[in-house]
Design an enzyme around this catalytic site. Sequence first.
Site, PDB file in Angstrom:
ATOM      1  CD  GLU A  85     -21.008  -4.035   5.868  1.00  0.00           C
ATOM      2  OE1 GLU A  85     -20.242  -3.040   5.388  1.00  0.00           O
ATOM      3  OE2 GLU A  85     -20.844  -4.935   5.359  1.00  0.00           O
ATOM      4  CE  LYS A 111      -4.090   0.057   2.177  1.00  0.00           C
ATOM      5  NZ  LYS A 111      -5.053   0.022   3.257  1.00  0.00           N
ATOM      6  NE  ARG A 157     -21.755  -4.399   2.328  1.00  0.00           N
ATOM      7  CZ  ARG A 157     -21.114  -4.576   1.290  1.00  0.00           C
ATOM      8  NH1 ARG A 157     -20.970  -3.800   0.222  1.00  0.00           N
ATOM      9  NH2 ARG A 157     -20.392  -5.692   1.251  1.00  0.00           N
TER      10      ARG A 157
END
Length: 640
Positions: free
Chosen positions: A382, A298, A410
């Site tokens: 979720e 990253k 969600r």
Amino acid sequence: MEVVANVSSANVPSELDSKALDICLAKEGVFDTLRTMSSNELQEVATCIRKRILEVVSTNGGHLSSTLGAVDLIIGMHAVFDVAKHPFIFDVSHQAYAHKILTGRFSEFATLRQYGGISGFCHPKESASDYFIAGHSSTSISLGVGAAKARALQNNEYMPVIMIGDGSMSAGLVYEALNELGDRKYPMVIVLNDNEMSIAKPIGAISNYLSQILTTPLYQKTRHSIKKVLQKMPDSATYLAKRFEESLKLITPGILFEELGLDYVGPIDGHNIELIINTLQRAKEMKKPVIIHAQTLKGKGYEMAEGHFEQWHGVAPFDISTGSVIKKSAQIAPTAVFSKALESYCNDELVVGITAAMPSGTGMDRLIEKYPQRFWDVAICEAHGVTSMAAMAKEGYKPFVAIYSTFLQRAYDQLIHDVGILGLPVRFCIDRAGIVGEDGETHQGLFDIAYLRSIPNFVLFAPRDNASLAQAVDFAYHCDNAPCAFRYPRSKFVLEDGVFESKAFELGKAELLIQGEKVLLIGYGNGVGRAYYVRESLRKSGLNPTLLDLRFVKPLDKERLKILCQSHTHICVLSDSYAMGGVGSALLEFMAEENLLGVAFKSFEIQDSFIPHGNSGIVESALGLETQSLADSIKQWVGV
């Protein structure tokens, strides 16, 4: 064009190669050009792209570390696959900035996330090279399966090419898609960009060597032949052969994918463009579902962002040379207020909580660090998170679920089936409610009132400022007989702290802030601040509106509302939510039941359309939500 000093790369040139820049500036597809370039030339293209990303993101804000890490993989994808023929499907497409640049948007990239500019995510309305919109995670493989099915019906040889980050692999939707893909065997290449979770550790040179061997036609042909032979032989004669194949799989870390019926390659170095291209080319030739596991860093190319630093995932405008944020808000963000308020109740060991892959974004990071046995990040899950907290509520705990408004969508079935039906006291802390700005359509927090208000047993309320947000946490803590949810905005409340004294929430009770006449301004949550400043403007025109903080949209303060409806001629509703199913709808339903529809009524909630990305202030202005526009609309409506 000089490369920024902090852009770290081996032998970075002081001037970008003109051929690399020409590639990035190209308006047509770059497939034919990229596949003829040398490794050094491709590295220069990568440097050019990273330079452009840093230039723009440091100015506009946006996603940084993940998209810098994906540059080399995306160059490889475009060198092997013609995006005009193969659908490129990105999961949570904030990692796809290099794709935007390579598909004719180098100049337009300067407008990234600005109102009227290009999106921070892939969007088919923006470019034919963007196959699908992708702001929420874990949808890419399902989309790929659908696209592959369509191509199979069309006898179309061009396969979907997927890029998915390792974080997105935590969601169940991915495995539902992989399960069908492994069974159907549709041709597809899935690039797993592993930049954080470390799904599997590489085994040095042996692993890299085997990864290349496993994609060769010889290996694939031999393996297929062995399987055909094994099918015709008794089990007793094939034991050793089966054990040999299983042992070979164990050397590589892709057993899960292999067991699902997909071929696995990797892990490979996700910054070695030559290796990436060779691996993708072999996977393309296999004409079946293949997962390429690529390990990336990253922040690659910007030294201070390189690594697993969450603060570099999504950034505000910053100084490239120092990494410091250029402008900070003086007002304390609601997220910080929520986090501090919740922490004050953590001496109660019954208090527990979760977030879904957004620990710092929701303020749960400090609680997870301080109370790791009682606060959890459940990753991009979720639905699981909500159901697990329903069980904890049943066990007598006080669960707080901190999730963005857009992501709580969600888990809608779980809100109904696992929380609502039993009326379990789960506390939902809905961050990023209302207009969120630069993330746009996929992230606007405008649906939560409508999708929660329809669920029986739920209590819905909203604070108007930072002080009342702390009071909201207190009310939720003591709400032991029903599920409850409160919402708060992303950056700051419209209403400044201290304008009104903060009072404790009482179930189903509104708060009359200012008594006036004729015009009744009803605010909910952040809408209270809008209503207050609109009232100040209307007073200059001779109007003296009443100001009511509704506080609860479920249950409503019916007694007070009935009195106010009967004593005013015009009612205006202000709330950062959609009008359809929102606060105005709730009030109109009540007024119809009470035969109060004789009073003039107007909702200034957001109308029935998806709201584009851009600076929140500019977006709100375009929607007519700034003070003067609202005041002018009300004056015209009232007839002043």
